[in-house]
Motif scaffolding. Structure first.
Motif, PDB file in Angstrom:
ATOM      1  N   ILE A 296       5.721   6.651  52.993  1.00 34.89           N
ATOM      2  CA  ILE A 296       5.825   5.190  52.954  1.00 34.89           C
ATOM      3  C   ILE A 296       6.148   4.710  51.535  1.00 34.89           C
ATOM      4  O   ILE A 296       7.016   3.849  51.322  1.00 34.89           O
ATOM      5  CB  ILE A 296       4.517   4.558  53.452  1.00 34.89           C
ATOM      6  CG1 ILE A 296       4.321   4.853  54.945  1.00 34.89           C
ATOM      7  CG2 ILE A 296       4.528   3.042  53.225  1.00 34.89           C
ATOM      8  CD1 ILE A 296       2.972   4.401  55.483  1.00 34.89           C
ATOM      9  N   ALA A 297       5.453   5.297  50.578  1.00 33.80           N
ATOM     10  CA  ALA A 297       5.673   4.898  49.179  1.00 33.80           C
ATOM     11  C   ALA A 297       7.088   5.222  48.735  1.00 33.80           C
ATOM     12  O   ALA A 297       7.750   4.416  48.044  1.00 33.80           O
ATOM     13  CB  ALA A 297       4.646   5.593  48.297  1.00 33.80           C
ATOM     14  N   GLU A 298       7.576   6.396  49.120  1.00 33.46           N
ATOM     15  CA  GLU A 298       8.932   6.792  48.713  1.00 33.46           C
ATOM     16  C   GLU A 298       9.981   5.864  49.305  1.00 33.46           C
ATOM     17  O   GLU A 298      10.975   5.510  48.653  1.00 33.46           O
ATOM     18  CB  GLU A 298       9.185   8.237  49.134  1.00 33.46           C
ATOM     19  CG  GLU A 298       8.403   9.262  48.315  1.00 33.46           C
ATOM     20  CD  GLU A 298       8.599  10.680  48.828  1.00 33.46           C
ATOM     21  OE1 GLU A 298       9.175  10.839  49.932  1.00 33.46           O
ATOM     22  OE2 GLU A 298       8.174  11.619  48.126  1.00 33.46           O
ATOM     23  N   LYS A 299       9.780   5.475  50.563  1.00 36.20           N
ATOM     24  CA  LYS A 299      10.735   4.559  51.190  1.00 36.20           C
ATOM     25  C   LYS A 299      10.735   3.194  50.489  1.00 36.20           C
ATOM     26  O   LYS A 299      11.789   2.585  50.280  1.00 36.20           O
ATOM     27  CB  LYS A 299      10.388   4.385  52.661  1.00 36.20           C
ATOM     28  CG  LYS A 299      10.694   5.609  53.505  1.00 36.20           C
ATOM     29  CD  LYS A 299      10.336   5.358  54.973  1.00 36.20           C
ATOM     30  CE  LYS A 299      10.672   6.571  55.817  1.00 36.20           C
ATOM     31  NZ  LYS A 299      10.324   6.359  57.257  1.00 36.20           N
ATOM     32  N   LEU A 300       9.530   2.738  50.140  1.00 33.80           N
ATOM     33  CA  LEU A 300       9.447   1.449  49.457  1.00 33.80           C
ATOM     34  C   LEU A 300      10.112   1.512  48.082  1.00 33.80           C
ATOM     35  O   LEU A 300      10.794   0.569  47.647  1.00 33.80           O
ATOM     36  CB  LEU A 300       7.989   1.030  49.329  1.00 33.80           C
ATOM     37  CG  LEU A 300       7.288   0.648  50.648  1.00 33.80           C
ATOM     38  CD1 LEU A 300       5.809   0.404  50.389  1.00 33.80           C
ATOM     39  CD2 LEU A 300       7.943  -0.594  51.249  1.00 33.80           C
ATOM     40  N   ILE A 301       9.886   2.643  47.390  1.00 33.61           N
ATOM     41  CA  ILE A 301      10.484   2.782  46.053  1.00 33.61           C
ATOM     42  C   ILE A 301      12.008   2.812  46.139  1.00 33.61           C
ATOM     43  O   ILE A 301      12.723   2.260  45.281  1.00 33.61           O
ATOM     44  CB  ILE A 301       9.937   4.043  45.371  1.00 33.61           C
ATOM     45  CG1 ILE A 301       8.439   3.838  45.061  1.00 33.61           C
ATOM     46  CG2 ILE A 301      10.705   4.372  44.102  1.00 33.61           C
ATOM     47  CD1 ILE A 301       7.754   5.094  44.548  1.00 33.61           C
ATOM     48  N   ASP A 302      12.522   3.455  47.185  1.00 33.46           N
ATOM     49  CA  ASP A 302      13.981   3.515  47.351  1.00 33.46           C
ATOM     50  C   ASP A 302      14.592   2.126  47.530  1.00 33.46           C
ATOM     51  O   ASP A 302      15.736   1.854  47.119  1.00 33.46           O
ATOM     52  CB  ASP A 302      14.340   4.383  48.562  1.00 33.46           C
ATOM     53  CG  ASP A 302      14.082   5.855  48.311  1.00 33.46           C
ATOM     54  OD1 ASP A 302      14.020   6.241  47.130  1.00 33.46           O
ATOM     55  OD2 ASP A 302      13.925   6.629  49.302  1.00 33.46           O
ATOM     56  N   ASN A 303      13.807   1.261  48.142  1.00 34.35           N
ATOM     57  CA  ASN A 303      14.324  -0.092  48.395  1.00 34.35           C
ATOM     58  C   ASN A 303      14.144  -1.034  47.206  1.00 34.35           C
ATOM     59  O   ASN A 303      14.730  -2.137  47.182  1.00 34.35           O
ATOM     60  CB  ASN A 303      13.639  -0.703  49.609  1.00 34.35           C
ATOM     61  CG  ASN A 303      14.020   0.013  50.889  1.00 34.35           C
ATOM     62  OD1 ASN A 303      15.155   0.483  51.016  1.00 34.35           O
ATOM     63  ND2 ASN A 303      13.090   0.080  51.830  1.00 34.35           N
TER      64      ASN A 303
END
Length: 399
Positions: A296-303
């Motif tokens: 979840i954190a990685e997806k948020l960081i990508d955005n």
């Protein structure tokens, strides 16, 4: 006594009764010699004991019950020690020896008696029945002599796993050994038939020392036992008849103890494995949740890189959403961790709870209705277990 001093003239019958009474006053005697002219009739066993030194012969009689109870098969040429009393057989006016006990003497006679009994019992199938010992042996009856180191060696080799040992002291050598051993086997079967195993042990010895364990009466009593039997009897060459009849034969008392220990091997190996599997499963679930948070954190960081081009208000809003998501994820992880810690059996045991199992079926006791007074229980607590019995049951009014 001079004839002139006799105050009474006896009839033949009276005089023979008088002599038999005198013999009775003298008490029992033991006579050894070589058996000859042996005959077994419905009325009893008839034979002679011959003195090899000068050929003297003593006629002997033994009652059917006495001969049958001796557990020894007599044959011509056997050397024996006979115990009994002198007697005059009135119809013939002939002296004989009324035998009460017989005991083979010499290695040759002992070996002949051993081989004959072994062959006969084997033909009857007494050596073929081998019952499986129960798993998790916990209650054991032990038959041996209190004297000597045998009972000490046996106990020293038992694991400290809460075994209940019931001891019956008896002679294991000599004329009194046979009735002592048979009485002990009979006692345990009658008074304590619930025992998991019956152990008969004694130290090593020669064929002569082990006569009691090569006796037909002892062998048949062991075969008749409803409790599975373990015989740990030391021997030089030939395995004692008692060991051949038993369900499990071991060469020493110490090995008899390790045989009982082995009944717990599956639990001793399986319990640590089950504990490891539980811990591994818990760690796996925790790792999965951590990976979920990381994803979840990685997806948020990508955005985040795409959001920088937007207005500051939108940027703050997204940051707020991100923080809320992280906080929620952490709370979920904490909740899962707390739940897993709460259902961990080891934690509950450490807090003072216990798991109670039936001593008979090893099933978990869930209700007071599952037990009865006198039941044996296994109590699983932190770092081990112990056994107990139900003295009194009090039921709650709450359903």
């Amino acid at each position: 006594m001079p004839l002139e001093n006799l105050e009474k003239i006896f009839s033949v019958s009276e005089f023979l009764d008088y002599l038999n009474a005198v013999f009775g006053i003298q008490g029992n005697a033991f006579v050894f010699g070589e058996v000859s002219g042996f005959k077994k009739l419905p009325s009893g066993a008839y034979f002679s004991i011959k003195d090899k030194a000068d050929g003297s012969v003593l006629e002997c009689y033994m009652s059917p019950f006495g001969y049958r109870s001796s557990g020894i098969i007599l044959e011509d040429g056997m050397e024996i020690k006979a115990g009994g009393a002198a007697n005059i057989y009135k119809p013939k006016g002939r002296l004989n020896f009324r035998v009460e006990t017989i005991e083979p003497l010499g290695e040759g006679s002992l070996k002949k008696a051993y081989d004959a009994l072994k062959k006969r019992l084997d033909s009857e199938g007494l050596f073929d029945r081998k019952r499986k010992l129960p798993e998790f042996i916990s209650q054991v009856g032990v038959i041996t002599s209190r004297a000597g180191a045998v009972i000490h060696d046996f106990r020293e080799n038992l694991l400290p796993i809460g075994l209940e040992i019931y001891f019956k002291d008896t002679r294991v050598e000599g004329l009194q050994a046979v009735p002592g051993i048979t009485r002990a086997v009979h006692y345990f079967n009658k008074k304590m038939p619930y025992l998991d195993a019956l152990v008969i042990i004694r130290g090593g010895g020669s064929l002569e020392d082990l006569q009691a364990f090569n006796n037909e009466i002892v062998a048949r009593e062991i075969f008749a036992s409803k409790i599975p039997t373990i015989c740990g009897i030391g021997h030089d060459r030939d395995i004692p008849i008692a060991s051949l009849v038993s369900d499990m034969e071991t060469s020493t008392p110490s090995i008899a103890a390790t045989t009982i220990n082995a009944s717990w091997d599956r639990l001793r190996r399986g319990l640590p494995l089950a504990e490891s599997e539980l811990v591994y499963s818990f760690q796996g679930m925790l790792a999965d949740k951590r990976m979920e948070v990381k994803t979840i954190a990685e997806k948020l960081i990508d955005n985040i890189g795409k959001i920088f081009s937007r207005a500051d208000a939108l940027k703050k809003r997204l940051l707020t959403i991100f923080e809320t998501s992280i906080r929620g994820a952490n709370e979920r992880v904490a909740e899962h961790a707390k739940y897993l810690a709460g259902v961990n059996p080891e934690r509950n045991l450490k807090l003072g709870y216990s798991i109670i199992l039936s001593g008979a079926t090893h099933k978990v006791i869930k209700s007071v209705n599952d037990i009865s007074e006198g039941d044996s229980l296994i109590n699983r607590v932190y770092q081990g277990w112990f056994t107990s019995s139900v003295d009194r049951i009090t039921k709650s009014n709450k359903q």
